[in-house]
Design a protein around this motif. Structure first.
Motif, PDB file in Angstrom:
ATOM      1  N   PRO A 149       0.936  -1.093  -0.165  1.00 36.86           N
ATOM      2  CA  PRO A 149       0.007  -0.076  -0.108  1.00 36.86           C
ATOM      3  C   PRO A 149       0.862   1.193  -0.049  1.00 36.86           C
ATOM      4  CG  PRO A 149      -0.551  -1.499   1.888  1.00 36.86           C
ATOM      5  CD  PRO A 149       0.689  -2.140   1.096  1.00 36.86           C
ATOM      6  N   LEU A 150       2.090   1.132   0.509  1.00 39.97           N
ATOM      7  CA  LEU A 150       3.093   2.399   0.547  1.00 39.97           C
ATOM      8  C   LEU A 150       3.480   2.577  -0.671  1.00 39.97           C
ATOM      9  CD1 LEU A 150       4.267   4.482   2.181  1.00 39.97           C
ATOM     10  CD2 LEU A 150       5.840   2.989   3.014  1.00 39.97           C
ATOM     11  N   VAL A 151       3.964   1.607  -1.400  1.00 40.19           N
ATOM     12  CA  VAL A 151       4.251   1.898  -2.794  1.00 40.19           C
ATOM     13  C   VAL A 151       3.389   2.144  -3.778  1.00 40.19           C
ATOM     14  CG1 VAL A 151       5.203   0.645  -4.912  1.00 40.19           C
ATOM     15  CG2 VAL A 151       6.177  -0.148  -2.448  1.00 40.19           C
ATOM     16  N   ALA A 152       1.993   1.922  -3.694  1.00 43.45           N
ATOM     17  CA  ALA A 152       0.872   2.418  -4.387  1.00 43.45           C
ATOM     18  C   ALA A 152       0.749   3.848  -4.148  1.00 43.45           C
ATOM     19  CB  ALA A 152      -0.356   1.581  -3.908  1.00 43.45           C
ATOM     20  N   ARG A 153       0.668   4.337  -2.743  1.00 45.00           N
ATOM     21  CA  ARG A 153       0.469   5.669  -2.399  1.00 45.00           C
ATOM     22  C   ARG A 153       1.756   6.618  -2.884  1.00 45.00           C
ATOM     23  NH1 ARG A 153      -2.371   7.938   1.795  1.00 45.00           N
ATOM     24  NH2 ARG A 153      -1.906   9.862   0.351  1.00 45.00           N
ATOM     25  N   LEU A 154       3.015   6.089  -2.941  1.00 42.72           N
ATOM     26  CA  LEU A 154       4.131   6.873  -3.440  1.00 42.72           C
ATOM     27  C   LEU A 154       3.580   6.868  -5.231  1.00 42.72           C
ATOM     28  CD1 LEU A 154       7.159   5.168  -1.702  1.00 42.72           C
ATOM     29  CD2 LEU A 154       6.268   7.410  -1.301  1.00 42.72           C
ATOM     30  N   ARG A 155       3.406   5.880  -5.735  1.00 43.97           N
ATOM     31  CA  ARG A 155       2.933   5.911  -7.316  1.00 43.97           C
ATOM     32  C   ARG A 155       1.841   7.020  -7.404  1.00 43.97           C
ATOM     33  NH1 ARG A 155       3.469  -0.379  -8.094  1.00 43.97           N
ATOM     34  NH2 ARG A 155       6.190  -0.573  -8.447  1.00 43.97           N
ATOM     35  N   ASP A 156       0.962   7.244  -6.487  1.00 39.36           N
ATOM     36  CA  ASP A 156      -0.134   8.217  -6.879  1.00 39.36           C
ATOM     37  C   ASP A 156       0.201   9.652  -6.260  1.00 39.36           C
ATOM     38  OD1 ASP A 156      -1.881   6.071  -7.438  1.00 39.36           O
ATOM     39  OD2 ASP A 156      -2.458   5.864  -5.839  1.00 39.36           O
ATOM     40  N   GLY A 157       1.625   9.856  -6.060  1.00 38.92           N
ATOM     41  CA  GLY A 157       2.110  11.080  -5.724  1.00 38.92           C
ATOM     42  C   GLY A 157       1.991  11.452  -4.365  1.00 38.92           C
ATOM     43  N   LEU A 158       2.221  10.620  -3.165  1.00 37.75           N
ATOM     44  CA  LEU A 158       2.206  10.916  -1.877  1.00 37.75           C
ATOM     45  C   LEU A 158       3.749  11.437  -1.730  1.00 37.75           C
ATOM     46  CD1 LEU A 158       1.284  10.882   0.982  1.00 37.75           C
ATOM     47  CD2 LEU A 158       2.574   8.685   1.244  1.00 37.75           C
ATOM     48  N   PRO A 159       3.980  12.723  -1.260  1.00 35.89           N
ATOM     49  CA  PRO A 159       5.351  13.385  -1.145  1.00 35.89           C
ATOM     50  C   PRO A 159       5.735  12.433   0.133  1.00 35.89           C
ATOM     51  CG  PRO A 159       3.586  15.077  -0.982  1.00 35.89           C
ATOM     52  CD  PRO A 159       2.904  13.764  -1.028  1.00 35.89           C
ATOM     53  N   ALA A 160       7.301  12.323   0.119  1.00 42.57           N
ATOM     54  CA  ALA A 160       8.053  11.651   0.638  1.00 42.57           C
ATOM     55  C   ALA A 160       9.296  12.153   1.009  1.00 42.57           C
ATOM     56  CB  ALA A 160       8.032  10.041   0.330  1.00 42.57           C
ATOM     57  N   TYR A 161      10.042  11.911   2.217  1.00 43.89           N
ATOM     58  CA  TYR A 161      11.351  12.468   2.529  1.00 43.89           C
ATOM     59  C   TYR A 161      12.201  11.435   2.733  1.00 43.89           C
ATOM     60  CZ  TYR A 161      15.456  14.069   4.936  1.00 43.89           C
ATOM     61  OH  TYR A 161      16.796  14.395   5.503  1.00 43.89           O
ATOM     62  N   GLY A 162      13.237  10.865   2.593  1.00 42.67           N
ATOM     63  CA  GLY A 162      14.097   9.591   3.217  1.00 42.67           C
ATOM     64  C   GLY A 162      15.482  10.106   3.499  1.00 42.67           C
ATOM     65  N   SER A 163      15.769  10.135   4.697  1.00 45.61           N
ATOM     66  CA  SER A 163      17.274  10.505   5.160  1.00 45.61           C
ATOM     67  C   SER A 163      17.987   9.167   5.457  1.00 45.61           C
ATOM     68  CB  SER A 163      16.989  11.219   6.556  1.00 45.61           C
ATOM     69  OG  SER A 163      16.546  10.550   7.785  1.00 45.61           O
ATOM     70  N   ALA A 165      18.972   5.575   5.221  1.00 47.19           N
ATOM     71  CA  ALA A 165      18.331   4.463   5.018  1.00 47.19           C
ATOM     72  C   ALA A 165      17.027   4.640   4.111  1.00 47.19           C
ATOM     73  CB  ALA A 165      17.860   3.562   6.133  1.00 47.19           C
ATOM     74  N   GLY A 166      16.581   5.939   4.403  1.00 49.06           N
ATOM     75  CA  GLY A 166      15.129   6.355   3.615  1.00 49.06           C
ATOM     76  C   GLY A 166      15.537   6.706   2.189  1.00 49.06           C
ATOM     77  N   MET A 167      16.743   7.303   2.188  1.00 52.40           N
ATOM     78  CA  MET A 167      17.165   7.154   0.694  1.00 52.40           C
ATOM     79  C   MET A 167      17.301   6.122  -0.055  1.00 52.40           C
ATOM     80  SD  MET A 167      20.831   8.976  -0.766  1.00 52.40           S
ATOM     81  CE  MET A 167      20.522  10.773  -1.282  1.00 52.40           C
ATOM     82  N   ILE A 168      17.867   5.132   0.613  1.00 52.58           N
ATOM     83  CA  ILE A 168      17.809   3.899  -0.117  1.00 52.58           C
ATOM     84  C   ILE A 168      16.614   3.301  -0.399  1.00 52.58           C
ATOM     85  CG2 ILE A 168      18.495   1.400   0.075  1.00 52.58           C
ATOM     86  CD1 ILE A 168      20.860   2.680   2.163  1.00 52.58           C
ATOM     87  N   LEU A 169      15.522   3.687   0.502  1.00 53.50           N
ATOM     88  CA  LEU A 169      14.280   3.038   0.243  1.00 53.50           C
ATOM     89  C   LEU A 169      13.664   3.717  -0.771  1.00 53.50           C
ATOM     90  CD1 LEU A 169      13.214   2.599   4.035  1.00 53.50           C
ATOM     91  CD2 LEU A 169      13.676   0.885   2.656  1.00 53.50           C
ATOM     92  N   LEU A 170      13.877   4.922  -1.080  1.00 55.82           N
ATOM     93  CA  LEU A 170      13.360   5.585  -2.097  1.00 55.82           C
ATOM     94  C   LEU A 170      14.068   5.371  -3.594  1.00 55.82           C
ATOM     95  CD1 LEU A 170      12.492   9.199  -0.529  1.00 55.82           C
ATOM     96  CD2 LEU A 170      10.797   7.182  -1.370  1.00 55.82           C
ATOM     97  N   ALA A 171      15.051   4.662  -3.753  1.00 55.27           N
ATOM     98  CA  ALA A 171      15.918   4.645  -4.832  1.00 55.27           C
ATOM     99  C   ALA A 171      15.305   3.243  -5.550  1.00 55.27           C
ATOM    100  CB  ALA A 171      17.360   4.346  -4.551  1.00 55.27           C
ATOM    101  N   ASP A 172      15.391   3.674  -6.948  1.00 59.08           N
ATOM    102  CA  ASP A 172      14.836   2.611  -7.838  1.00 59.08           C
ATOM    103  C   ASP A 172      15.784   1.346  -7.906  1.00 59.08           C
ATOM    104  OD1 ASP A 172      12.571   4.011  -8.476  1.00 59.08           O
ATOM    105  OD2 ASP A 172      13.117   4.626 -10.402  1.00 59.08           O
ATOM    106  N   ARG A 173      17.185   1.788  -7.825  1.00 59.80           N
ATOM    107  CA  ARG A 173      18.235   0.758  -7.842  1.00 59.80           C
ATOM    108  C   ARG A 173      19.207   0.998  -6.697  1.00 59.80           C
ATOM    109  NH1 ARG A 173      17.128   3.439 -12.027  1.00 59.80           N
ATOM    110  NH2 ARG A 173      18.576   4.898 -11.890  1.00 59.80           N
ATOM    111  N   GLN A 175      14.240  -5.185  -0.892  1.00 63.98           N
ATOM    112  CA  GLN A 175      13.521  -4.395  -1.924  1.00 63.98           C
ATOM    113  C   GLN A 175      13.370  -2.906  -1.618  1.00 63.98           C
ATOM    114  OE1 GLN A 175       9.809  -6.567  -1.716  1.00 63.98           O
ATOM    115  NE2 GLN A 175      10.309  -7.937  -3.349  1.00 63.98           N
ATOM    116  N   THR A 176      13.433  -2.167  -2.588  1.00 61.90           N
ATOM    117  CA  THR A 176      12.990  -0.854  -2.081  1.00 61.90           C
ATOM    118  C   THR A 176      11.475  -0.390  -2.353  1.00 61.90           C
ATOM    119  OG1 THR A 176      13.773   0.126  -4.023  1.00 61.90           O
ATOM    120  CG2 THR A 176      15.366  -0.102  -2.441  1.00 61.90           C
ATOM    121  N   PHE A 177      11.130   0.838  -2.089  1.00 61.99           N
ATOM    122  CA  PHE A 177       9.741   1.256  -2.165  1.00 61.99           C
ATOM    123  C   PHE A 177       9.875   2.136  -3.494  1.00 61.99           C
ATOM    124  CE2 PHE A 177       9.697   2.044   2.465  1.00 61.99           C
ATOM    125  CZ  PHE A 177       9.366   0.734   2.816  1.00 61.99           C
ATOM    126  N   GLY A 178      11.156   2.559  -3.908  1.00 58.47           N
ATOM    127  CA  GLY A 178      11.290   3.007  -5.250  1.00 58.47           C
ATOM    128  C   GLY A 178      10.672   4.498  -5.211  1.00 58.47           C
TER     129      GLY A 178
END
Length: 200
Positions: A65-79, A81-89, A98-101
């Motif tokens: 559900p989190l990945v779905a919200r991000l794809r729908d445009g939910l703003p996110a900030y990652g610091s 480890a959070g940067m890793i989680l937002l990375a596509d690769r 896995q990451t959220f991308g």
């Protein structure tokens, strides 16, 4: 209206992010379960251990559900480890990690070295007024490469890692290699809260 901003509270330095967001006027709350995502205006992914957060996000059934919200445009900030989680690769990740991308970038885990190689340095960030930020790097990643839609906001300015990318933005997604939540400087969080207000 105060924006509702969650902090993914599976592992890591959750409390510091919640406190900063609240001080900036957001309604800040921890998020562990899918239903806690429903009315969020934004979310923060804290520093910690990216592989652990990944595993726990699946165990708590919040990942999809989190990945779905991000794809729908939910703003996110990652610091960090959070940067890793937002990375596509991810480079140097575990085989099952896995990451959220969401950000078209390749991130290298633990790029600056182990815990003993943690350090602080001053970083100039595009879009952040008031002079350099004191950045704390703890087993931090860096960005190896970015896609065309990614804006590079900051790079390391000294030492062997000079020139490495440590802050990026793509649309409503913001990420830093470092931990602004531990220095008392609220400018990165202030910029994120403003991003969330603009979207909502």
């Amino acid at each position: 209206m105060s924006p509702i901003i969650g902090v993914l509270a599976l592992q890591g330095d959750v409390r510091e992010h919640l406190q900063l967001l609240a001080e900036l006027g957001a309604l800040a709350r921890p998020v562990r379960r899918p239903e806690e995502l429903d009315d969020l205006d934004g979310i923060v992914f804290p520093g910690g251990e990216s592989t652990t957060i990944d595993k726990l996000s699946r165990a708590f059934e919040v990942r999809e559900p989190l990945v779905a919200r991000l794809r729908d445009g939910l703003p996110a900030y990652g610091s960090c480890a959070g940067m890793i989680l937002l990375a596509d690769r991810v480079v140097d990740g575990r085989p099952d990690q896995q990451t959220f991308g969401g950000i078209d970038m390749t991130v290298r885990r633990n790029a600056f070295g182990r815990q003993v190689h943690s350090f602080e340095g001053d970083i100039e960030l595009t879009g952040i007024d008031g002079g350099p930020l004191r950045a704390v790097f703890i087993r931090a990643p860096w960005v190896e490469e970015v896609g065309e839609g990614v804006e590079v906001l900051g790079r390391v300015e000294q030492g062997e890692a000079a020139g490495r990318i440590v802050a990026v933005r793509q649309g409503a997604l913001l990420a830093t290699s470092f931990h602004p939540e531990v220095t008392g400087d609220d400018r990165v969080h202030r910029a994120f809260v403003e991003m969330v207000r603009e979207r909502s």
